[in-house]
Design a protein around this motif. Structure first.
Motif, PDB file in Angstrom:
ATOM      1  N   PRO A  74       3.558  -6.167   5.278  1.00  0.00           N
ATOM      2  CA  PRO A  74       2.362  -6.495   6.077  1.00  0.00           C
ATOM      3  C   PRO A  74       2.007  -7.831   6.493  1.00  0.00           C
ATOM      4  N   PHE A  75       1.115  -8.176   7.358  1.00  0.00           N
ATOM      5  CA  PHE A  75       0.657  -9.458   7.457  1.00  0.00           C
ATOM      6  C   PHE A  75      -0.583  -9.839   6.649  1.00  0.00           C
ATOM      7  N   TRP A  76      -0.450 -10.654   5.806  1.00  0.00           N
ATOM      8  CA  TRP A  76      -1.589 -11.099   4.786  1.00  0.00           C
ATOM      9  C   TRP A  76      -1.773 -12.350   4.839  1.00  0.00           C
ATOM     10  N   MET A 101      -3.801  -3.829  14.342  1.00  0.00           N
ATOM     11  CA  MET A 101      -4.152  -2.870  13.801  1.00  0.00           C
ATOM     12  C   MET A 101      -5.562  -2.311  13.352  1.00  0.00           C
ATOM     13  N   TYR A 115      -2.043 -11.739  17.082  1.00  0.00           N
ATOM     14  CA  TYR A 115      -1.484 -13.120  17.055  1.00  0.00           C
ATOM     15  C   TYR A 115      -0.562 -13.421  18.148  1.00  0.00           C
ATOM     16  N   ARG A 142       0.803  -1.192   0.016  1.00  0.00           N
ATOM     17  CA  ARG A 142       0.145  -0.129  -0.015  1.00  0.00           C
ATOM     18  C   ARG A 142       0.904   1.325   0.222  1.00  0.00           C
ATOM     19  N   SER A 182       0.409   4.718   1.994  1.00  0.00           N
ATOM     20  CA  SER A 182      -0.595   4.455   3.037  1.00  0.00           C
ATOM     21  C   SER A 182      -0.454   3.451   4.017  1.00  0.00           C
ATOM     22  N   SER A 183       0.818   2.669   3.836  1.00  0.00           N
ATOM     23  CA  SER A 183       1.224   1.498   4.500  1.00  0.00           C
ATOM     24  C   SER A 183       1.656   1.784   5.755  1.00  0.00           C
ATOM     25  N   ARG A 184       1.038   1.082   6.921  1.00  0.00           N
ATOM     26  CA  ARG A 184       1.533   1.571   8.246  1.00  0.00           C
ATOM     27  C   ARG A 184       2.864   0.796   8.546  1.00  0.00           C
ATOM     28  N   THR A 185       3.075  -0.453   7.989  1.00  0.00           N
ATOM     29  CA  THR A 185       4.346  -1.111   8.004  1.00  0.00           C
ATOM     30  C   THR A 185       5.283  -0.422   7.410  1.00  0.00           C
TER      31      THR A 185
HETATM   32  C1  FMN Z   1      -4.774  -8.757   1.420  1.00  0.00           C
HETATM   33  C2  FMN Z   1      -4.980  -8.590   2.813  1.00  0.00           C
HETATM   34  C3  FMN Z   1      -4.831  -9.835   3.630  1.00  0.00           C
HETATM   35  C4  FMN Z   1      -4.927  -9.734   4.994  1.00  0.00           C
HETATM   36  N1  FMN Z   1      -4.660 -10.871   5.936  1.00  0.00           N
HETATM   37  C5  FMN Z   1      -4.990 -10.504   7.027  1.00  0.00           C
HETATM   38  C6  FMN Z   1      -4.980 -11.857   8.005  1.00  0.00           C
HETATM   39  O1  FMN Z   1      -4.734 -13.030   7.749  1.00  0.00           O
HETATM   40  N2  FMN Z   1      -4.709 -11.370   9.359  1.00  0.00           N
HETATM   41  C7  FMN Z   1      -5.004 -10.378   9.886  1.00  0.00           C
HETATM   42  O2  FMN Z   1      -4.925 -10.184  11.080  1.00  0.00           O
HETATM   43  N3  FMN Z   1      -4.774  -9.162   9.105  1.00  0.00           N
HETATM   44  C8  FMN Z   1      -4.853  -9.290   7.941  1.00  0.00           C
HETATM   45  N4  FMN Z   1      -4.854  -8.146   7.146  1.00  0.00           N
HETATM   46  C9  FMN Z   1      -4.748  -6.983   7.718  1.00  0.00           C
HETATM   47  C10 FMN Z   1      -3.268  -6.290   7.579  1.00  0.00           C
HETATM   48  O3  FMN Z   1      -2.677  -7.223   8.227  1.00  0.00           O
HETATM   49  C11 FMN Z   1      -3.281  -4.825   8.327  1.00  0.00           C
HETATM   50  O4  FMN Z   1      -4.191  -4.150   8.109  1.00  0.00           O
HETATM   51  C12 FMN Z   1      -2.011  -4.499   8.249  1.00  0.00           C
HETATM   52  O5  FMN Z   1      -1.706  -3.424   9.156  1.00  0.00           O
HETATM   53  C13 FMN Z   1      -1.617  -3.721   6.906  1.00  0.00           C
HETATM   54  O6  FMN Z   1      -0.679  -3.162   6.669  1.00  0.00           O
HETATM   55  P1  FMN Z   1      -0.184  -1.953   5.638  1.00  0.00           P
HETATM   56  O7  FMN Z   1      -0.735  -0.770   6.361  1.00  0.00           O
HETATM   57  O8  FMN Z   1       1.160  -1.787   5.745  1.00  0.00           O
HETATM   58  O9  FMN Z   1      -0.865  -2.154   4.419  1.00  0.00           O
HETATM   59  C14 FMN Z   1      -4.951  -8.330   5.395  1.00  0.00           C
HETATM   60  C15 FMN Z   1      -4.802  -7.394   4.693  1.00  0.00           C
HETATM   61  C16 FMN Z   1      -4.814  -7.451   3.402  1.00  0.00           C
HETATM   62  C17 FMN Z   1      -5.144  -6.309   2.500  1.00  0.00           C
END
Ligand code: FMN
Length: 204
Positions: free
Chosen positions: A99-101, A181, A149, A23, A26-29
Protein backbone atom coordinates in the motif's frame (compact mmCIF):
# COMPACT_ATOMS: atom_id res chain seq x y z
CA UNK A 1 12.41 -34.93 -28.96
CA UNK A 2 11.31 -33.62 -25.54
CA UNK A 3 7.72 -34.69 -24.66
CA UNK A 4 5.40 -31.67 -24.48
CA UNK A 5 4.55 -32.03 -20.76
CA UNK A 6 8.22 -32.13 -19.74
CA UNK A 7 8.92 -29.12 -21.95
CA UNK A 8 6.13 -27.18 -20.21
CA UNK A 9 7.60 -27.98 -16.79
CA UNK A 10 11.06 -26.88 -17.97
CA UNK A 11 9.60 -23.66 -19.37
CA UNK A 12 7.74 -22.61 -16.19
CA UNK A 13 8.68 -19.07 -15.26
CA UNK A 14 9.29 -18.28 -11.61
CA UNK A 15 7.29 -15.35 -10.26
CA UNK A 16 8.38 -13.88 -6.94
CA UNK A 17 5.58 -11.92 -5.25
CA UNK A 18 6.81 -9.85 -2.32
CA UNK A 19 3.68 -9.24 -0.28
CA UNK A 20 4.01 -6.18 1.95
CA UNK A 21 0.27 -5.78 2.55
CA UNK A 22 0.37 -5.00 6.26
CA UNK A 23 -3.41 -5.19 6.74
CA UNK A 24 -3.36 -8.72 5.34
CA UNK A 25 -6.89 -10.08 4.71
CA UNK A 26 -8.32 -6.52 4.97
CA UNK A 27 -5.83 -5.13 2.46
CA UNK A 28 -7.20 -3.80 -0.83
CA UNK A 29 -3.68 -3.96 -2.26
CA UNK A 30 -3.63 -7.69 -1.59
CA UNK A 31 -6.85 -8.02 -3.59
CA UNK A 32 -5.12 -6.26 -6.47
CA UNK A 33 -2.20 -8.67 -6.17
CA UNK A 34 -4.59 -11.65 -6.14
CA UNK A 35 -6.22 -10.37 -9.35
CA UNK A 36 -2.79 -10.20 -11.00
CA UNK A 37 -1.72 -13.66 -9.84
CA UNK A 38 -5.06 -15.27 -10.75
CA UNK A 39 -4.72 -13.94 -14.31
CA UNK A 40 -1.26 -15.49 -14.82
CA UNK A 41 -1.33 -18.65 -16.92
CA UNK A 42 -0.63 -21.50 -14.43
CA UNK A 43 0.79 -23.58 -17.26
CA UNK A 44 3.53 -20.97 -17.76
CA UNK A 45 4.11 -19.39 -14.35
CA UNK A 46 4.88 -20.68 -10.89
CA UNK A 47 4.27 -18.12 -8.13
CA UNK A 48 6.18 -17.96 -4.85
CA UNK A 49 4.80 -15.53 -2.27
CA UNK A 50 7.27 -13.99 0.17
CA UNK A 51 5.92 -12.15 3.21
CA UNK A 52 8.89 -10.18 4.63
CA UNK A 53 7.06 -9.57 7.92
CA UNK A 54 6.29 -13.27 8.44
CA UNK A 55 9.91 -14.08 7.52
CA UNK A 56 11.03 -11.80 10.35
CA UNK A 57 13.28 -9.73 8.11
CA UNK A 58 15.29 -7.18 10.10
CA UNK A 59 16.77 -3.81 9.20
CA UNK A 60 20.54 -3.59 8.82
CA UNK A 61 21.54 -2.26 12.22
CA UNK A 62 24.01 -3.12 15.00
CA UNK A 63 25.45 -6.63 15.09
CA UNK A 64 23.09 -7.77 12.31
CA UNK A 65 24.72 -5.21 10.03
CA UNK A 66 28.25 -6.01 11.26
CA UNK A 67 27.76 -9.74 10.70
CA UNK A 68 26.72 -9.06 7.12
CA UNK A 69 29.80 -6.92 6.48
CA UNK A 70 32.04 -9.70 7.78
CA UNK A 71 30.32 -12.36 5.65
CA UNK A 72 30.68 -10.16 2.56
CA UNK A 73 34.35 -9.47 3.35
CA UNK A 74 34.91 -13.25 3.50
CA UNK A 75 32.91 -13.78 0.29
CA UNK A 76 30.44 -16.10 2.00
CA UNK A 77 27.62 -15.46 -0.44
CA UNK A 78 26.15 -18.91 0.14
CA UNK A 79 25.30 -17.99 3.77
CA UNK A 80 21.60 -18.64 4.61
CA UNK A 81 20.94 -14.97 5.37
CA UNK A 82 21.55 -14.15 1.68
CA UNK A 83 18.85 -16.60 0.54
CA UNK A 84 16.40 -13.76 -0.14
CA UNK A 85 18.93 -12.08 -2.44
CA UNK A 86 19.57 -15.36 -4.27
CA UNK A 87 15.81 -15.91 -4.62
CA UNK A 88 15.33 -12.43 -6.08
CA UNK A 89 18.28 -12.80 -8.46
CA UNK A 90 16.85 -16.06 -9.86
CA UNK A 91 13.22 -14.96 -10.36
CA UNK A 92 11.90 -14.41 -13.88
CA UNK A 93 9.29 -11.87 -12.79
CA UNK A 94 9.41 -9.76 -9.62
CA UNK A 95 6.14 -8.40 -8.23
CA UNK A 96 5.83 -6.05 -5.25
CA UNK A 97 2.45 -5.56 -3.58
CA UNK A 98 2.42 -2.74 -1.04
CA UNK A 99 0.00 0.00 0.00
CA UNK A 100 0.95 3.66 -0.36
CA UNK A 101 2.14 4.83 3.04
CA UNK A 102 3.62 8.23 3.86
CA UNK A 103 4.26 9.02 0.18
CA UNK A 104 5.96 5.70 -0.56
CA UNK A 105 5.35 2.29 1.05
CA UNK A 106 5.62 0.53 4.44
CA UNK A 107 9.10 0.26 5.97
CA UNK A 108 9.06 -3.55 5.70
CA UNK A 109 9.52 -3.20 1.94
CA UNK A 110 12.65 -1.07 2.45
CA UNK A 111 13.87 -3.67 4.94
CA UNK A 112 13.39 -6.34 2.28
CA UNK A 113 15.40 -4.23 -0.17
CA UNK A 114 18.19 -3.77 2.40
CA UNK A 115 18.37 -7.54 2.74
CA UNK A 116 18.48 -8.29 -1.00
CA UNK A 117 20.96 -5.65 -2.13
CA UNK A 118 23.98 -7.92 -1.94
CA UNK A 119 27.04 -7.32 -4.09
CA UNK A 120 27.87 -10.48 -5.99
CA UNK A 121 24.25 -11.73 -5.95
CA UNK A 122 21.81 -9.03 -7.09
CA UNK A 123 24.37 -6.52 -8.36
CA UNK A 124 28.02 -6.29 -9.22
CA UNK A 125 30.54 -3.49 -9.11
CA UNK A 126 33.54 -2.90 -11.38
CA UNK A 127 35.64 0.05 -12.55
CA UNK A 128 32.75 1.16 -14.78
CA UNK A 129 30.26 1.28 -11.91
CA UNK A 130 27.34 -0.80 -10.65
CA UNK A 131 25.59 -3.44 -12.75
CA UNK A 132 22.43 -5.32 -11.88
CA UNK A 133 22.71 -9.12 -11.90
CA UNK A 134 19.06 -10.13 -11.58
CA UNK A 135 17.58 -12.46 -14.18
CA UNK A 136 14.03 -11.04 -14.23
CA UNK A 137 12.79 -9.39 -17.40
CA UNK A 138 10.21 -7.24 -15.57
CA UNK A 139 9.34 -5.76 -12.19
CA UNK A 140 5.70 -5.02 -11.36
CA UNK A 141 4.55 -2.77 -8.51
CA UNK A 142 0.94 -3.15 -7.38
CA UNK A 143 -0.35 -0.52 -4.97
CA UNK A 144 -3.42 1.29 -3.69
CA UNK A 145 -3.38 4.90 -2.52
CA UNK A 146 -5.73 6.86 -0.28
CA UNK A 147 -5.60 10.01 -2.42
CA UNK A 148 -4.95 10.68 -6.10
CA UNK A 149 -1.33 11.22 -7.13
CA UNK A 150 -1.15 10.79 -10.91
CA UNK A 151 2.28 12.13 -11.87
CA UNK A 152 2.68 14.15 -8.66
CA UNK A 153 6.26 14.51 -7.31
CA UNK A 154 4.78 13.60 -3.92
CA UNK A 155 4.56 10.01 -5.13
CA UNK A 156 7.87 8.40 -4.16
CA UNK A 157 7.03 4.68 -3.96
CA UNK A 158 6.82 3.84 -7.63
CA UNK A 159 9.67 6.21 -8.51
CA UNK A 160 11.94 4.46 -6.03
CA UNK A 161 11.02 0.93 -7.16
CA UNK A 162 11.53 1.87 -10.80
CA UNK A 163 15.04 3.01 -9.87
CA UNK A 164 15.59 -0.26 -7.98
CA UNK A 165 14.53 -2.21 -11.10
CA UNK A 166 17.31 -0.44 -13.02
CA UNK A 167 19.75 -1.05 -10.17
CA UNK A 168 18.96 -4.78 -10.21
CA UNK A 169 19.32 -4.92 -14.01
CA UNK A 170 15.63 -5.58 -14.60
CA UNK A 171 14.86 -3.91 -17.94
CA UNK A 172 11.06 -3.44 -17.79
CA UNK A 173 8.99 -1.86 -15.02
CA UNK A 174 5.21 -1.46 -14.59
CA UNK A 175 3.23 0.17 -11.81
CA UNK A 176 -0.50 -0.43 -11.45
CA UNK A 177 -2.17 1.75 -8.83
CA UNK A 178 -5.69 2.24 -7.54
CA UNK A 179 -5.77 5.94 -6.63
CA UNK A 180 -8.35 7.69 -4.45
CA UNK A 181 -9.19 4.66 -2.30
CA UNK A 182 -10.06 6.83 0.72
CA UNK A 183 -11.80 9.69 -1.08
CA UNK A 184 -15.10 7.94 -1.78
CA UNK A 185 -16.25 4.52 -2.82
CA UNK A 186 -13.05 2.46 -3.32
CA UNK A 187 -14.83 -0.15 -5.44
CA UNK A 188 -14.42 1.71 -8.72
CA UNK A 189 -10.68 2.55 -8.54
CA UNK A 190 -9.93 -0.95 -7.25
CA UNK A 191 -11.93 -2.59 -10.03
CA UNK A 192 -10.15 -0.45 -12.64
CA UNK A 193 -6.72 -1.35 -11.25
CA UNK A 194 -7.65 -5.06 -11.07
CA UNK A 195 -8.63 -4.94 -14.75
CA UNK A 196 -5.28 -3.38 -15.63
CA UNK A 197 -3.43 -5.94 -13.51
CA UNK A 198 -5.28 -8.83 -15.16
CA UNK A 199 -4.55 -7.42 -18.62
CA UNK A 200 -0.85 -7.09 -17.79
CA UNK A 201 -0.70 -10.62 -16.37
CA UNK A 202 -2.40 -12.06 -19.46
CA UNK A 203 0.03 -10.18 -21.74
CA UNK A 204 3.14 -11.74 -20.15
C1 FMN B 1 0.21 4.35 7.92
C2 FMN B 1 -0.54 4.81 6.69
C3 FMN B 1 0.01 5.80 5.90
C4 FMN B 1 -0.69 6.25 4.77
N1 FMN B 1 -0.14 7.24 4.01
C5 FMN B 1 -0.82 7.72 2.94
C6 FMN B 1 -0.30 8.77 2.15
O1 FMN B 1 0.79 9.29 2.38
N2 FMN B 1 -1.05 9.21 1.10
C7 FMN B 1 -2.26 8.65 0.77
O2 FMN B 1 -2.87 9.06 -0.20
N3 FMN B 1 -2.76 7.63 1.50
C8 FMN B 1 -2.09 7.16 2.57
N4 FMN B 1 -2.60 6.14 3.32
C9 FMN B 1 -3.85 5.49 2.87
C10 FMN B 1 -3.54 4.21 2.07
O3 FMN B 1 -2.68 4.46 1.00
C11 FMN B 1 -4.82 3.58 1.51
O4 FMN B 1 -5.82 3.44 2.48
C12 FMN B 1 -4.50 2.22 0.88
O5 FMN B 1 -5.58 1.80 0.06
C13 FMN B 1 -4.24 1.18 1.95
O6 FMN B 1 -4.03 -0.06 1.33
P1 FMN B 1 -4.46 -1.45 1.99
O7 FMN B 1 -5.98 -1.52 1.98
O8 FMN B 1 -3.82 -2.46 1.10
O9 FMN B 1 -3.92 -1.47 3.38
C14 FMN B 1 -1.94 5.69 4.44
C15 FMN B 1 -2.47 4.67 5.25
C16 FMN B 1 -1.79 4.25 6.37
C17 FMN B 1 -2.39 3.16 7.23
Amino acid sequence: MIPRRIWEVIALKEVLLIDCCIRRESSRTRRLAQAFVNALDPARFHVTVLDPEAEGLRPLTGVFFQAREELLARGELDHPRFRYARQLAQADLVVFAAPFWDLSFPAILKIYIENVCVEGITFACDEEGLHGSCKASRMVFLTTRGAVYGGSPLEQGSRYLEAMARFFGIPAYSCIAADGMDLGDPASPLAGACEQAEALARSL
